[in-house]
Design a protein around this motif. Structure first.
Motif, PDB file in Angstrom:
ATOM      1  N   ASN A  25      48.598  13.552  17.039  1.00 17.14           N
ATOM      2  CA  ASN A  25      49.280  13.154  16.769  1.00 17.14           C
ATOM      3  C   ASN A  25      49.589  13.528  15.077  1.00 17.14           C
ATOM      4  OD1 ASN A  25      47.970  11.300  15.386  1.00 17.14           O
ATOM      5  ND2 ASN A  25      48.706   9.886  16.444  1.00 17.14           N
ATOM      6  N   HIS A  26      49.317  14.875  15.344  1.00 17.58           N
ATOM      7  CA  HIS A  26      49.451  15.662  14.148  1.00 17.58           C
ATOM      8  C   HIS A  26      49.259  17.095  14.376  1.00 17.58           C
ATOM      9  CE1 HIS A  26      47.311  11.385  12.317  1.00 17.58           C
ATOM     10  NE2 HIS A  26      48.126  11.998  11.615  1.00 17.58           N
ATOM     11  N   THR A  27      49.934  17.601  13.811  1.00 17.47           N
ATOM     12  CA  THR A  27      50.158  18.997  14.180  1.00 17.47           C
ATOM     13  C   THR A  27      49.553  19.180  13.058  1.00 17.47           C
ATOM     14  OG1 THR A  27      51.851  18.989  11.710  1.00 17.47           O
ATOM     15  CG2 THR A  27      53.149  18.844  13.327  1.00 17.47           C
ATOM     16  N   PHE A  28      49.462  21.187  13.452  1.00 21.49           N
ATOM     17  CA  PHE A  28      48.530  21.874  13.311  1.00 21.49           C
ATOM     18  C   PHE A  28      47.931  22.178  11.567  1.00 21.49           C
ATOM     19  CE2 PHE A  28      51.564  24.576  13.559  1.00 21.49           C
ATOM     20  CZ  PHE A  28      51.386  26.152  12.519  1.00 21.49           C
ATOM     21  N   GLN A  29      49.529  21.528  10.278  1.00 16.53           N
ATOM     22  CA  GLN A  29      49.340  21.558   9.284  1.00 16.53           C
ATOM     23  C   GLN A  29      49.111  20.219   8.692  1.00 16.53           C
ATOM     24  OE1 GLN A  29      52.618  22.283  11.326  1.00 16.53           O
ATOM     25  NE2 GLN A  29      53.566  23.872   9.945  1.00 16.53           N
ATOM     26  N   GLY A  30      49.073  19.076  10.238  1.00 16.04           N
ATOM     27  CA  GLY A  30      48.020  17.399   9.085  1.00 16.04           C
ATOM     28  C   GLY A  30      49.384  17.165   9.330  1.00 16.04           C
ATOM     29  N   ASN A  31      50.403  17.051   9.250  1.00 15.89           N
ATOM     30  CA  ASN A  31      51.741  16.186   8.920  1.00 15.89           C
ATOM     31  C   ASN A  31      51.991  15.161   9.919  1.00 15.89           C
ATOM     32  OD1 ASN A  31      52.566  17.274   6.954  1.00 15.89           O
ATOM     33  ND2 ASN A  31      53.574  19.009   8.064  1.00 15.89           N
ATOM     34  N   CYS A  35      53.825  15.031  18.545  1.00 14.82           N
ATOM     35  CA  CYS A  35      54.192  16.023  19.930  1.00 14.82           C
ATOM     36  C   CYS A  35      52.330  16.589  19.815  1.00 14.82           C
ATOM     37  CB  CYS A  35      54.769  17.646  19.833  1.00 14.82           C
ATOM     38  SG  CYS A  35      56.668  16.956  20.224  1.00 14.82           S
ATOM     39  N   GLY A  36      51.942  16.252  18.683  1.00 14.21           N
ATOM     40  CA  GLY A  36      50.428  16.927  18.089  1.00 14.21           C
ATOM     41  C   GLY A  36      50.312  17.979  18.286  1.00 14.21           C
ATOM     42  N   SER A  37      49.120  18.779  18.214  1.00 13.95           N
ATOM     43  CA  SER A  37      48.334  20.032  18.500  1.00 13.95           C
ATOM     44  C   SER A  37      47.587  20.229  20.016  1.00 13.95           C
ATOM     45  CB  SER A  37      48.274  20.582  17.491  1.00 13.95           C
ATOM     46  OG  SER A  37      48.555  19.796  16.287  1.00 13.95           O
ATOM     47  N   LEU A  38      47.693  21.194  20.023  1.00 17.52           N
ATOM     48  CA  LEU A  38      46.832  21.487  20.848  1.00 17.52           C
ATOM     49  C   LEU A  38      45.684  21.657  20.019  1.00 17.52           C
ATOM     50  CD1 LEU A  38      48.258  24.471  22.830  1.00 17.52           C
ATOM     51  CD2 LEU A  38      48.538  22.676  23.484  1.00 17.52           C
ATOM     52  N   PHE A  39      43.979  21.135  21.254  1.00 15.35           N
ATOM     53  CA  PHE A  39      43.446  20.615  20.145  1.00 15.35           C
ATOM     54  C   PHE A  39      41.984  21.364  20.697  1.00 15.35           C
ATOM     55  CE2 PHE A  39      44.392  16.858  21.103  1.00 15.35           C
ATOM     56  CZ  PHE A  39      42.902  16.013  21.756  1.00 15.35           C
ATOM     57  N   VAL A  40      41.030  21.581  20.614  1.00 12.31           N
ATOM     58  CA  VAL A  40      39.761  21.652  20.672  1.00 12.31           C
ATOM     59  C   VAL A  40      39.085  20.080  19.961  1.00 12.31           C
ATOM     60  CG1 VAL A  40      37.584  22.287  21.049  1.00 12.31           C
ATOM     61  CG2 VAL A  40      39.351  24.054  21.438  1.00 12.31           C
TER      62      VAL A  40
END
Length: 169
Positions: A25-31, A35-40
Motif C-alpha cells: 500500500n505504498h508507491t515506489f516513492q513511499g506515498n 495500488c501499492g508497487s511491484l516489489f521484492v
C-alpha cells in the motif's frame, strides 16, 4: 529495477523492502496508495538470485499485475511470452516457461535459492509440470528465474515464471 512485458500494461519499477508488506500500500516513492508497487520482499540483490519473486496487486482498473490473469489463456501467452528487466544499466530478456494458478497455501513457487544445480532443475521441472498448459522450451542451465505473483480470487494466486535468457549492456 524496471519490469516490462511488451503488449501488456505491465511496465513498472520494482522496489524492495525488508519491511513485510510495506509496498502493498505504498508507491515506489513511499506515498500511501492502495495500488501499492511491484516489489521484492527482503534484502537480497534482485536479479542475481536463482528465483526472484515479484509481488503486485491484481487491480480492477487493469493496472499493476492485472494482466497476469490473461496468461490462463494459451493464446495470450503465445503473444506475450517475453519480459524485459532493466537493472543497473543492463537489459535482461526473460522467456516465460510456466503459467499457474495455485492455492495461496501452496508455497513451492516461493523458493528463492537452490544449493545445487540439480535442485534448481528439479524446481524448474516442477514449475513447468504445474503450468496450465505445456510450454515446450528448454532453458539455459544457469538461467535465473523470475516469478511474478498476484491474487487470483480470494484464495488463489496467478503465477507467471520466466527464465532470464540473455542480457545486453
Amino acid at each position: 529495477f524496471w519490469l516490462s512485458i511488451p503488449g501488456t500494461s505491465i511496465d513498472y519499477p520494482v522496489v524492495k523492502s525488508a519491511l513485510p508488506g510495506y509496498y502493498l500500500n505504498h508507491t515506489f516513492q513511499g506515498n500511501k496508495n492502495p495500488c501499492g508497487s511491484l516489489f521484492v520482499q527482503g534484502e537480497t540483490e534482485q536479479t542475481n538470485e536463482r528465483n526472484t519473486v515479484i509481488f503486485g496487486h491484481n487491480m480492477k482498473d487493469g493496472s499493476m499485475f492485472a494482466d497476469l490473469k490473461h496468461y490462463k489463456n494459451k493464446d495470450f501467452y503465445e503473444n506475450h511470452k517475453i519480459l524485459h528487466i532493466y537493472h543497473k544499466g543492463k537489459r535482461y530478456e526473460g522467456l516465460i516457461f510456466s503459467c499457474q494458478i495455485r492455492g495461496e497455501e501452496e508455497l513451492e513457487c516461493y523458493q528463492t535459492e537452490f544449493p545445487t544445480t540439480a535442485q534448481r532443475h528439479e524446481f524448474i521441472s516442477s514449475m513447468k509440470a504445474s503450468s496450465l498448459y505445456p510450454i515446450p522450451i528448454s532453458l539455459p542451465e544457469q538461467a535465473s528465474v523470475i516469478t511474478l505473483l498476484t491474487c487470483y480470487g480470494r484464495a488463489e494466486r496467478m503465477i507467471v515464471q520466466a527464465a532470464l535468457v540473455c542480457y545486453t549492456e
